[in-house]
Design a protein around this motif. Structure first.
Motif, PDB file in Angstrom:
ATOM      1  N   SER A  78       4.897   8.676   9.987  1.00  0.00           N
ATOM      2  CA  SER A  78       3.595   8.868  10.239  1.00  0.00           C
ATOM      3  C   SER A  78       3.067  10.078  11.062  1.00  0.00           C
ATOM      4  CB  SER A  78       3.067   7.572  10.888  1.00  0.00           C
ATOM      5  OG  SER A  78       1.636   7.650  10.893  1.00  0.00           O
ATOM      6  N   TRP A 112      -1.233   7.385   3.518  1.00  0.00           N
ATOM      7  CA  TRP A 112       0.356   6.828   3.538  1.00  0.00           C
ATOM      8  C   TRP A 112       0.498   6.890   5.177  1.00  0.00           C
ATOM      9  CZ3 TRP A 112       4.860   8.284   5.668  1.00  0.00           C
ATOM     10  CH2 TRP A 112       6.019   7.456   5.289  1.00  0.00           C
ATOM     11  N   GLN A 136      -1.352  11.251   1.532  1.00  0.00           N
ATOM     12  CA  GLN A 136      -0.823  11.628   2.473  1.00  0.00           C
ATOM     13  C   GLN A 136      -1.114  10.845   3.718  1.00  0.00           C
ATOM     14  OE1 GLN A 136      -0.242  16.037   2.086  1.00  0.00           O
ATOM     15  NE2 GLN A 136       2.069  15.535   1.314  1.00  0.00           N
ATOM     16  N   ARG A 196       3.437  13.321   8.827  1.00  0.00           N
ATOM     17  CA  ARG A 196       2.379  13.574   7.708  1.00  0.00           C
ATOM     18  C   ARG A 196       1.002  13.720   8.310  1.00  0.00           C
ATOM     19  NH1 ARG A 196       3.580  11.022   2.610  1.00  0.00           N
ATOM     20  NH2 ARG A 196       6.117  11.788   2.421  1.00  0.00           N
ATOM     21  N   ASP A 238       0.868  -1.177   0.044  1.00  0.00           N
ATOM     22  CA  ASP A 238       0.003  -0.146   0.046  1.00  0.00           C
ATOM     23  C   ASP A 238       0.762   1.226   0.070  1.00  0.00           C
ATOM     24  OD1 ASP A 238      -2.519  -1.391   0.022  1.00  0.00           O
ATOM     25  OD2 ASP A 238      -2.837  -1.189   2.162  1.00  0.00           O
ATOM     26  N   MET A 239       1.957   1.315   0.754  1.00  0.00           N
ATOM     27  CA  MET A 239       2.992   2.535   0.603  1.00  0.00           C
ATOM     28  C   MET A 239       3.411   2.593  -0.539  1.00  0.00           C
ATOM     29  SD  MET A 239       4.697   2.270   4.627  1.00  0.00           S
ATOM     30  CE  MET A 239       5.746   3.803   4.440  1.00  0.00           C
ATOM     31  N   SER A 297       1.801   3.455   7.048  1.00  0.00           N
ATOM     32  CA  SER A 297       3.110   3.606   7.798  1.00  0.00           C
ATOM     33  C   SER A 297       2.921   3.251   9.074  1.00  0.00           C
ATOM     34  CB  SER A 297       3.686   5.031   7.931  1.00  0.00           C
ATOM     35  OG  SER A 297       5.111   4.932   8.206  1.00  0.00           O
ATOM     36  N   PHE A 316       0.639   4.299  -2.439  1.00  0.00           N
ATOM     37  CA  PHE A 316       0.407   5.826  -2.414  1.00  0.00           C
ATOM     38  C   PHE A 316       1.544   6.622  -2.643  1.00  0.00           C
ATOM     39  CE2 PHE A 316      -2.804   3.817   0.952  1.00  0.00           C
ATOM     40  CZ  PHE A 316      -3.788   4.180   0.128  1.00  0.00           C
ATOM     41  N   GLU A 317       2.646   6.174  -2.459  1.00  0.00           N
ATOM     42  CA  GLU A 317       3.885   7.113  -2.957  1.00  0.00           C
ATOM     43  C   GLU A 317       4.004   7.418  -4.394  1.00  0.00           C
ATOM     44  OE1 GLU A 317       7.258   4.945  -1.621  1.00  0.00           O
ATOM     45  OE2 GLU A 317       6.702   5.290   0.415  1.00  0.00           O
TER      46      GLU A 317
END
Length: 332
Positions: free
Chosen positions: A306, A279, A276, A309, A255-256, A283, A259-260
């Motif tokens: 985390s 993410w 964000q 953000r 998933d990370m 995280s 999203f990145e």
């Protein structure tokens, strides 16, 4: 070779319809696989090829597949286990159809799934995919009405009107209304199947939605529930719960990565704050997974990132616990 009247009729019908490739990667689920294939061969839309790619199951399902005695089924078995992602991509790349749809080995289709979704694609060459709503079923195949309606609401399909959406970034990537892994039909040539990186892992479905969005083409929505998603203990979603931290780590890493990629894409800049936040949440999940696997020091940076953000009490609590003895921290 003598061709039966029934088969001649099928071949004639097929010649009038574009070929649809049905992708079914499988591993060690013979009972569910049999049910899934039954719903594929019973489609009222007949011109299909069904690609079953077995990922070296302990019990070879070839005999089960051949018991259908259906020439539309193509069976392939890996000599070694390639992993879920590689096996799925292998099946996609075997497709020869104008359209492609995924039927996972534990899910099911209504008989008119393809019949409902292929015509809009044929009528409009500017559509990259067509999708529908779906039921949620228990391990034994029983429809769970409460969870079904909850999922339709959660993924914003309840009030989504039938029709064409172009662009569909929000519907696909923010609302995540499009279940490409079991409730969508995609125009095969619109996707470069070699551009799906292995880092997406178990999140290949949302990354596929992303690639579809990036074509600039449209998506058609049919509000009927035409497929059935099965919830059971061996799904990646269920395995990524509290007890199976390795599955949690795999899912969070995938998933990370997605999203990145989304945050880097200028076409998605209006949705960057949402990505964000997601993410940051993932995280924390990754850090928790690492902490439960006794990798406390490795987990700590994910909690810090985390919090940079998005403020989260869960991330703060996890960060504090990461400074306690591992035997205590892994209980989080």
């Amino acid at each position: 070779m003598v061709v039966s009247t029934e088969l001649q009729k099928t071949l004639h019908t097929n010649s009038q319809e574009p070929l649809v490739s049905v992708i079914t990667p499988t591993y060690n689920r013979p009972d569910y696989l049999q049910q899934a294939l039954q719903t594929a061969v019973r489609q009222t839309y007949k011109n299909i090829e069904i690609i079953v790619s077995d990922n070296c199951s302990p019990e070879n399902p070839q005999a089960l597949v051949e018991s259908f005695n259906d020439p539309r089924i193509r069976f392939s078995r890996n000599e070694t286990n390639l992993g879920m992602f590689a096996n799925t991509m292998k099946a996609f790349k075997m497709a020869r159809g104008k359209y492609i749809a995924t039927l996972l080995d534990d899910d099911m289709w209504e008989e008119n799934f393809l019949e409902k979704l292929i015509p809009p694609l044929e009528a409009n060459p500017n559509l990259v995919l067509a999708f529908c709503d779906h039921y949620v079923i228990d391990a034994d195949g029983t429809i769970n009405d409460a969870i079904t309606e909850h999922c339709s609401e959660l993924f914003k399909r309840t009030n989504l009107q039938e029709g064409i959406y172009q662009p569909f970034y929000k519907i696909g990537l923010v609302d995540q209304a499009i279940a490409t892994a079991m409730a969508a039909v995609i125009r095969t040539e619109a996707i470069d199947w070699d551009k799906i990186p292995e880092e997406v892992g178990g999140s290949w479905d949302i990354y596929l939605t992303y690639l579809c969005c990036c074509t600039g083409m449209g998506a058609y929505y049919c509000p009927e529930k035409l497929t059935r998603y099965r919830r059971h203990d061996q799904t990646e979603t269920m395995m990524s719960g509290r007890q199976n931290y390795q599955a949690k780590i795999r899912k969070a890493q995938a998933d990370m990565f997605c999203f990145e990629r989304f945050m880097e894409d200028e076409r998605l800049k209006e949705f960057k704050p949402y990505f964000q936040q997601q993410w940051a949440k993932v995280s924390t999940n990754l850090g928790v997974g690492l902490m439960r696997s006794a990798q406390t020091k490795q987990a700590r940076p994910y909690f810090w990132r985390s919090l940079q953000r998005k403020f989260s009490l869960r991330a703060i609590a996890a960060l504090v616990l990461s400074f306690t003895p591992s035997s205590f921290a892994r209980r989080f």
